[in-house]
Design an enzyme around this catalytic site. Structure first.
Site, PDB file in Angstrom:
ATOM      1  N   GLY A 178      51.440  26.086 -10.949  1.00 50.27           N
ATOM      2  CA  GLY A 178      50.211  26.231 -11.715  1.00 50.27           C
ATOM      3  C   GLY A 178      50.441  25.894 -13.174  1.00 50.27           C
ATOM      4  O   GLY A 178      51.535  25.498 -13.582  1.00 50.27           O
ATOM      5  N   ILE A 180      50.740  23.947 -16.388  1.00 53.16           N
ATOM      6  CA  ILE A 180      50.958  22.555 -16.784  1.00 53.16           C
ATOM      7  C   ILE A 180      51.514  21.768 -15.607  1.00 53.16           C
ATOM      8  O   ILE A 180      52.525  22.141 -15.018  1.00 53.16           O
ATOM      9  CB  ILE A 180      51.913  22.484 -17.982  1.00 53.16           C
ATOM     10  CG1 ILE A 180      51.306  23.202 -19.184  1.00 53.16           C
ATOM     11  CG2 ILE A 180      52.229  21.036 -18.334  1.00 53.16           C
ATOM     12  CD1 ILE A 180      52.260  23.356 -20.336  1.00 53.16           C
ATOM     13  N   HIS A 218      46.478   9.031 -14.195  1.00 54.44           N
ATOM     14  CA  HIS A 218      46.051   9.512 -15.519  1.00 54.44           C
ATOM     15  C   HIS A 218      47.202   9.428 -16.522  1.00 54.44           C
ATOM     16  O   HIS A 218      47.037   8.920 -17.636  1.00 54.44           O
ATOM     17  CB  HIS A 218      45.554  10.952 -15.400  1.00 54.44           C
ATOM     18  CG  HIS A 218      45.152  11.559 -16.716  1.00 54.44           C
ATOM     19  ND1 HIS A 218      43.848  11.595 -17.148  1.00 54.44           N
ATOM     20  CD2 HIS A 218      45.894  12.146 -17.689  1.00 54.44           C
ATOM     21  CE1 HIS A 218      43.801  12.183 -18.338  1.00 54.44           C
ATOM     22  NE2 HIS A 218      45.034  12.534 -18.681  1.00 54.44           N
ATOM     23  N   GLU A 219      48.382   9.910 -16.117  1.00 53.93           N
ATOM     24  CA  GLU A 219      49.529   9.895 -17.034  1.00 53.93           C
ATOM     25  C   GLU A 219      49.951   8.473 -17.384  1.00 53.93           C
ATOM     26  O   GLU A 219      50.355   8.191 -18.510  1.00 53.93           O
ATOM     27  CB  GLU A 219      50.697  10.672 -16.421  1.00 53.93           C
ATOM     28  CG  GLU A 219      50.418  12.127 -16.124  1.00 53.93           C
ATOM     29  CD  GLU A 219      50.017  12.925 -17.353  1.00 53.93           C
ATOM     30  OE1 GLU A 219      49.244  13.884 -17.202  1.00 53.93           O
ATOM     31  OE2 GLU A 219      50.448  12.572 -18.470  1.00 53.93           O
TER      32      GLU A 219
END
Length: 491
Positions: A178, A180, A218-219
């Site tokens: 959970g 980050i 996304h990264e």
């Protein structure tokens, strides 16, 4: 009263003091110690203010490198949307910033062929699944740009991907399951290209856990230079939402193409050829082989310009980019990579005092604000010029307020404020002592010297003595591109 008397007798026995002596001591105590503690009147009903806790990345100068993103999910039962935990740039939440939603990090890769390497893998997925998912996430970006991505298995790659835990060397520790999920670093930062995923997350393919494809894509957007956006349904939105199938929004596409341009079209099937029979109609198209840049040590140049403090050489649709005298990686490259819609080849180019870049070809000109087109094609007659094209443009002076156009043995002075030449009747280039009568290109360096190029040679012009320096002309190749010195060098 009876209860108080009993209490006093008990205290007296415990302290081995006579009761009268204990009463005397109590009477001698200050009254403040006998009063019940109570809050000040002005604080009694005031609610307690809670100071928001900032993520480490939000604190200026607290870290050596600010990461591009942290994906932070909330609990499944929480109504708070899942989002990337790094604070958004101010412009992202600015209500006035509506037209251009995508936000750039300020950096980009100076080449289009990038390598990547996966250092460690998550335990929930087999390695081949991870490799396929990473390749698919990168393909989302390569399909709309000239970028290519190649996996390597050893050494340093441009993009280094790692699944790691807690403290892992970048002052941005993970926090277990959970919280980050991942973070990445922008181009042109201390850890450019690094992408870290929290090993302790439940990584899956799909929506049954943390979808690796969504987070990775996304990264990778951050690694390529994109910040967060407020555009709805954008992959680069700070809010994490599972979407299937994964695709870029128009805002994502505009942002990445602003950085790298559109994909280069190449034939995917055998090249068709025209019929050799004369007069035969055919709808077959003879596709040309992909163009290759000319050999820099053996070519002349169409135009040269100092843009954003860097030197750009233009030839046949290609551009060479020099920073501090060094050719940058990824160059030569197509000029259209920076300036979409730019014709090829260009005859002349310059950057004005406002940072706008002007290009000339034939009887027309174009103006770009950085890499964004703002004008063109427009006729040269609009500038007060008639006839044949501009062969070279020179910005001269510390404030870039003197601009000269050259054509053959003539030149004009151009005034950016009025957008006109001062006189339609040209002057002769013999005013520039030692400069050849016809030139291909011209530019000014940071020290104020002007350079005039013709063929494979260049002349350096002294602004104080107002003439070409001795020992010139010199060959362009050896002095700018480290080419071998020709045998018949001019000294």
């Amino acid at each position: 009263m009876a209860r108080a008397a009993c209490l006093l007798r008990a205290i007296s026995r415990a302290l081995l003091l006579p009761l009268p002596l204990l009463l005397l001591l109590l009477l001698l105590l200050p009254p403040q110690l006998m009063a019940r503690a109570r809050p000040p009147e002005n604080h009694r009903h005031r609610p307690v203010k809670r100071v928001p806790q900032l993520l480490p990345a939000a604190l200026p100068n607290s870290l050596p490198s600010v990461p591009a993103s942290h994906w932070v999910p909330g609990p499944a039962s929480s109504s708070r949307p899942l989002r990337c935990g790094v604070p958004d740039p101010p412009d992202v939440l600015n209500a006035r910033n509506r037209q251009k939603r995508f936000v750039l990090s300020g950096g980009r890769w100076e080449k289009t062929d990038l390598t990547y390497r996966i250092l460690r893998f998550p335990w929930q997925l087999v390695r081949e699944q991870v490799r396929q998912t990473v390749a698919e996430a990168l393909r989302v970006w390569s399909e709309v740009t000239p970028l290519t991505f190649t996996e390597v298995h050893e050494g340093r790659a441009d993009i280094m991907i790692d699944f790691t835990r807690y403290w892992h060397g970048d002052n941005l520790p993970f926090d277990g399951p959970g919280g980050i999920l991942a973070h990445a670093f922008f181009p042109k930062t201390h850890r450019e290209g690094d992408v870290h995923f929290d090993y302790d997350e439940t990584w899956t393919i799909g929506d049954k856990g943390t979808d690796l494809l969504q987070v990775a894509a996304h990264e990778f957007g951050h690694v390529l230079g994109l910040q967060h956006t407020t555009a709805a349904k954008a992959l680069m939105s700070p809010f994490y939402t599972f979407r299937y199938p994964l695709s870029l929004s128009p805002d994502d596409r505009r942002g990445i193409q602003h950085l790298y341009g559109r994909p280069q079209l190449t034939p995917t099937s055998p090249t068709p050829t025209l019929s050799s029979q004369a007069g035969t109609d055919t709808n077959e198209i003879a596709l040309q082989e992909p163009e290759v840049p000319p050999e820099v040590c053996e070519t002349s140049f169409d135009a040269v310009s100092t843009i954003r403090g860097e030197l750009f050489f233009f030839k046949a649709g290609f551009v060479w980019r020099l920073r501090s005298g060094q050719l940058q990686p990824g160059y030569p490259a197509l000029a259209s990579r920076h300036w979409q819609g730019l014709p090829s080849p260009v005859d002349a180019a310059f950057e004005d005092a406002q940072g706008q870049i002007w290009f000339f070809q034939g009887a027309q000109y174009w103006v770009y604000d950085g890499e964004k087109p703002v004008l063109g094609p427009a006729p040269l007659s609009k500038l007060g010029l008639q006839g044949s094209p501009v062969h070279a443009a020179l910005v001269w002076g510390p404030e870039k307020n003197k601009i000269y156009f050259f054509r053959g043995g003539d030149y004009w002075r151009f005034h950016p404020r009025t957008q006109r030449v001062d006189n339609p009747v040209p002057r002769r280039t013999t005013d520039w002592r030692g400069v050849p009568s016809e030139i291909d290109a011209a530019f000014q360096d940071a020290e104020g010297y002007a350079y005039f190029l013709r063929g494979h040679l260049y002349w350096k012009f002294d602004p104080v003595k107002v003439k070409v320096l001795e020992s010139f002309p010199r060959p362009i190749g050896p002095d700018f591109f480290d080419c071998a010195e020709p045998a018949n060098t001019f000294r």
